[in-house]
Structure formats: structure tokens, C-alpha cells
Design a protein around this motif. Structure first.
Motif, mmCIF file in Angstrom:
data_model
loop_
_atom_site.group_PDB
_atom_site.id
_atom_site.type_symbol
_atom_site.label_atom_id
_atom_site.label_comp_id
_atom_site.label_asym_id
_atom_site.label_seq_id
_atom_site.Cartn_x
_atom_site.Cartn_y
_atom_site.Cartn_z
ATOM 1 N N SER A 45 1.278 -0.946 0.290
ATOM 2 C CA SER A 45 0.029 0.361 0.260
ATOM 3 C C SER A 45 0.778 1.106 0.255
ATOM 4 C CB SER A 45 -1.193 0.251 0.838
ATOM 5 O OG SER A 45 -1.590 -1.671 1.071
ATOM 6 N N ASN A 46 1.782 0.753 -0.468
ATOM 7 C CA ASN A 46 2.853 2.124 -0.607
ATOM 8 C C ASN A 46 2.908 2.955 -1.040
ATOM 9 O OD1 ASN A 46 4.318 1.176 1.836
ATOM 10 N ND2 ASN A 46 5.761 -0.153 0.957
ATOM 11 N N GLY A 47 2.765 4.565 -1.403
ATOM 12 C CA GLY A 47 2.813 5.055 -2.635
ATOM 13 C C GLY A 47 1.568 5.390 -3.299
ATOM 14 N N LEU A 48 1.462 5.046 -4.992
ATOM 15 C CA LEU A 48 0.634 5.429 -5.827
ATOM 16 C C LEU A 48 -0.305 4.301 -6.581
ATOM 17 C CD1 LEU A 48 1.006 9.258 -6.426
ATOM 18 C CD2 LEU A 48 -0.255 9.073 -4.887
ATOM 19 N N VAL A 49 -0.072 4.302 -7.405
ATOM 20 C CA VAL A 49 -0.662 3.728 -8.611
ATOM 21 C C VAL A 49 -1.547 4.911 -9.786
ATOM 22 C CG1 VAL A 49 -2.660 2.549 -9.718
ATOM 23 C CG2 VAL A 49 -2.146 1.731 -7.427
ATOM 24 N N ALA A 50 -0.922 4.704 -10.384
ATOM 25 C CA ALA A 50 -0.769 5.965 -11.911
ATOM 26 C C ALA A 50 -1.751 4.951 -12.890
ATOM 27 C CB ALA A 50 0.497 5.973 -11.973
ATOM 28 N N VAL A 51 -2.788 5.384 -12.986
ATOM 29 C CA VAL A 51 -3.108 5.137 -14.479
ATOM 30 C C VAL A 51 -3.234 5.979 -15.262
ATOM 31 C CG1 VAL A 51 -5.417 4.240 -15.303
ATOM 32 C CG2 VAL A 51 -5.123 4.118 -13.004
ATOM 33 N N THR A 89 -17.085 8.516 -25.307
ATOM 34 C CA THR A 89 -16.854 7.020 -25.514
ATOM 35 C C THR A 89 -15.569 7.036 -26.979
ATOM 36 O OG1 THR A 89 -18.384 7.590 -27.366
ATOM 37 C CG2 THR A 89 -19.056 6.763 -24.605
ATOM 38 N N GLY A 90 -15.355 5.595 -27.311
ATOM 39 C CA GLY A 90 -14.505 5.837 -27.487
ATOM 40 C C GLY A 90 -13.182 4.537 -26.971
ATOM 41 N N VAL A 91 -12.519 3.900 -28.527
ATOM 42 C CA VAL A 91 -11.141 3.407 -28.374
ATOM 43 C C VAL A 91 -10.141 3.691 -27.138
ATOM 44 C CG1 VAL A 91 -9.877 1.539 -29.127
ATOM 45 C CG2 VAL A 91 -12.397 1.853 -30.038
ATOM 46 N N TYR A 92 -9.706 3.420 -26.233
ATOM 47 C CA TYR A 92 -7.983 3.640 -25.566
ATOM 48 C C TYR A 92 -7.570 2.588 -25.430
ATOM 49 C CZ TYR A 92 -11.410 8.376 -25.231
ATOM 50 O OH TYR A 92 -11.836 9.217 -25.219
ATOM 51 N N ALA A 93 -6.478 3.253 -24.435
ATOM 52 C CA ALA A 93 -5.165 2.434 -24.055
ATOM 53 C C ALA A 93 -5.022 2.509 -22.841
ATOM 54 C CB ALA A 93 -3.965 2.283 -25.537
ATOM 55 N N ILE A 94 -4.766 1.676 -22.297
ATOM 56 C CA ILE A 94 -4.598 2.144 -20.628
ATOM 57 C C ILE A 94 -3.622 1.261 -20.146
ATOM 58 C CG2 ILE A 94 -5.299 1.788 -18.118
ATOM 59 C CD1 ILE A 94 -7.116 3.596 -20.073
ATOM 60 N N ALA A 95 -2.135 2.199 -19.986
ATOM 61 C CA ALA A 95 -0.938 2.355 -18.878
ATOM 62 C C ALA A 95 -1.220 2.231 -17.750
ATOM 63 C CB ALA A 95 0.005 2.249 -20.104
ATOM 64 N N VAL A 96 -0.596 1.365 -16.261
ATOM 65 C CA VAL A 96 -0.855 1.486 -14.935
ATOM 66 C C VAL A 96 0.359 0.745 -14.750
ATOM 67 C CG1 VAL A 96 -1.788 0.418 -13.222
ATOM 68 C CG2 VAL A 96 -3.295 1.085 -15.097
ATOM 69 N N TYR A 97 1.358 2.013 -14.008
ATOM 70 C CA TYR A 97 2.064 1.393 -12.636
ATOM 71 C C TYR A 97 1.856 1.314 -11.328
ATOM 72 C CZ TYR A 97 4.278 6.123 -12.775
ATOM 73 O OH TYR A 97 4.415 7.984 -13.109
ATOM 74 N N HIS A 98 2.234 1.025 -10.574
ATOM 75 C CA HIS A 98 2.744 1.282 -8.837
ATOM 76 C C HIS A 98 3.543 1.882 -8.686
ATOM 77 C CE1 HIS A 98 2.443 -1.126 -4.751
ATOM 78 N NE2 HIS A 98 2.017 0.574 -5.162
ATOM 79 N N ASP A 99 3.524 3.451 -8.198
ATOM 80 C CA ASP A 99 5.266 4.303 -8.046
ATOM 81 C C ASP A 99 5.225 4.279 -6.350
ATOM 82 O OD1 ASP A 99 6.346 6.444 -8.176
ATOM 83 O OD2 ASP A 99 5.058 8.049 -8.328
ATOM 84 N N GLU A 100 5.740 2.885 -5.936
ATOM 85 C CA GLU A 100 6.145 2.532 -4.824
ATOM 86 C C GLU A 100 6.143 3.910 -3.813
ATOM 87 O OE1 GLU A 100 6.536 -1.734 -3.106
ATOM 88 O OE2 GLU A 100 6.620 -1.538 -5.695
ATOM 89 N N ASP A 101 7.605 4.197 -4.427
ATOM 90 C CA ASP A 101 8.278 5.967 -3.653
ATOM 91 C C ASP A 101 6.929 6.832 -4.003
ATOM 92 O OD1 ASP A 101 8.508 6.351 -6.250
ATOM 93 O OD2 ASP A 101 10.977 6.145 -6.125
ATOM 94 N N GLY A 102 5.752 7.511 -4.923
ATOM 95 C CA GLY A 102 5.873 8.279 -5.070
ATOM 96 C C GLY A 102 6.331 9.153 -5.411
ATOM 97 N N ASN A 103 7.568 9.172 -6.325
ATOM 98 C CA ASN A 103 8.659 10.266 -6.896
ATOM 99 C C ASN A 103 7.349 10.537 -8.633
ATOM 100 O OD1 ASN A 103 8.480 8.150 -8.806
ATOM 101 N ND2 ASN A 103 11.039 8.330 -8.721
ATOM 102 N N ARG A 104 5.722 9.955 -8.962
ATOM 103 C CA ARG A 104 5.376 10.490 -10.035
ATOM 104 C C ARG A 104 6.394 10.063 -11.556
ATOM 105 N NH1 ARG A 104 1.160 13.526 -9.856
ATOM 106 N NH2 ARG A 104 -0.021 13.653 -7.323
ATOM 107 N N ARG A 105 7.043 9.134 -11.451
ATOM 108 C CA ARG A 105 7.470 8.489 -12.443
ATOM 109 C C ARG A 105 7.963 7.053 -12.286
ATOM 110 N NH1 ARG A 105 12.926 11.437 -11.226
ATOM 111 N NH2 ARG A 105 13.986 9.309 -11.318
ATOM 112 N N ILE A 106 7.307 6.784 -13.555
ATOM 113 C CA ILE A 106 8.378 4.797 -13.344
ATOM 114 C C ILE A 106 9.863 4.230 -13.056
ATOM 115 C CG2 ILE A 106 8.003 4.791 -15.962
ATOM 116 C CD1 ILE A 106 6.688 1.460 -15.137
#
Length: 154
Positions: A45-51, A89-106
Motif C-alpha cells: 500500500s506504499n505510494g500511488l497507482v498511476a493509470v 466514448t471510444g477506443v483507448y489504451a491504458i497503461a498502469v504502474y505502481h509508483d511505490e516511492d511516490g515520485n510520479r515517475r516509473i
């Protein structure tokens, strides 16, 4: 699958996503289209989830400044729900990462490989390269659609 069963599945999915019952809980510029992403396999539960949301344009997928929007919420293991307003509405692509240290970068290794958990819409295999744009495209024909992304950690 009949309409009643689809409705039950959609309601069950929304209930399973903590904190996204109201429109105010959605991230992104307000619109009439809400999209729910249930992110699974979060190891802490550390940091952020970025979508990150990408338009239906392969040249912009994973490109610097190519996304429409990045929604971030506090991570909650083992799963976190994220609601994002989409432009339409429409077609999209989704990428997700767990930013565990919360620095807002992967965070990446010296070879450019992700060092934090990541995943994509449709959960394509990602052995030694990024998935193809075609494999991550998701059609969102109406508001309140739900998808699940399962994170993979290096």
C-alpha cells in the motif's frame, strides 16, 4: 449473456472498487464518461497507482507527452480502484504502474526495464518488450465501463 446478468456483473464490479461510487471520486477533467480500472496484484500500500490513458493513436502510445491524462490514487494492496473521466466514448489504451516511492515517475533499471509494478489494458504478455498498441486497445462504448489490469513486478 442476458442484460440482467450483465447489469449484475457491472454493479458487482463497481461495489468491489473502493471509493469510486460517486462522480466526484473520479480523476481527470470532468465529463459525462467515467471509466473504472480495477488494478490487481498490488504488492504493497506504499505510494500511488498511476493509470495513464492514451487516445486511439499508435504513434502516441507510450510516447513522451503522448497520453491524454494520468490519474493517480493512493495504492491499496492487493487491489485499488481508479475512476477516470474520459473525453468521450471510444477506443483507448491504458497503461498502469505502481509508483511505490511516490515520485510520479516509473523507476527504470540501467537497461530501461521497469523497476516498479506495471500492466496494460487487456493484460497482454510482456516478456522482454512493451506490448503492441493493438493488444492493449479497449473499446469504451458507454460510461461506467469497468476493466481489470493485473500488475507484474520485475
Amino acid at each position: 449473456m442476458n442484460v440482467f446478468r450483465k447489469l449484475l456483473i457491472a454493479v458487482a464490479a463497481l461495489v468491489a472498487i473502493p471509493g469510486v461510487a460517486a462522480a466526484q471520486a473520479c480523476t481527470g477533467p470532468a465529463s459525462g464518461v467515467r471509466f473504472f480500472v480495477n488494478v490487481e496484484n498490488i504488492r504493497s500500500s506504499n505510494g500511488l497507482v498511476a493509470v495513464t490513458v492514451y487516445a486511439d493513436d499508435s504513434s502516441r502510445f507510450l510516447a513522451r507527452r503522448g497520453s491524454l491524462y494520468v490519474g493517480r490514487v493512493r495504492a491499496r494492496a492487493p487491489s485499488t480502484g481508479v475512476c477516470i473521466h474520459l473525453p468521450s466514448t471510444g477506443v483507448y489504451a491504458i497503461a498502469v504502474y505502481h509508483d511505490e516511492d511516490g515520485n510520479r515517475r516509473i523507476n527504470r533499471s540501467g537497461l530501461g526495464m521497469p523497476q516498479e509494478g506495471f500492466g496494460f489494458s487487456n493484460n497482454p504478455r510482456t516478456l522482454f518488450s512493451v506490448p503492441s498498441f493493438r493488444s492493449v486497445r479497449v473499446n469504451i462504448p458507454r460510461t461506467n465501463m469497468v476493466t481489470t489490469v493485473r500488475l507484474r513486478y520485475p
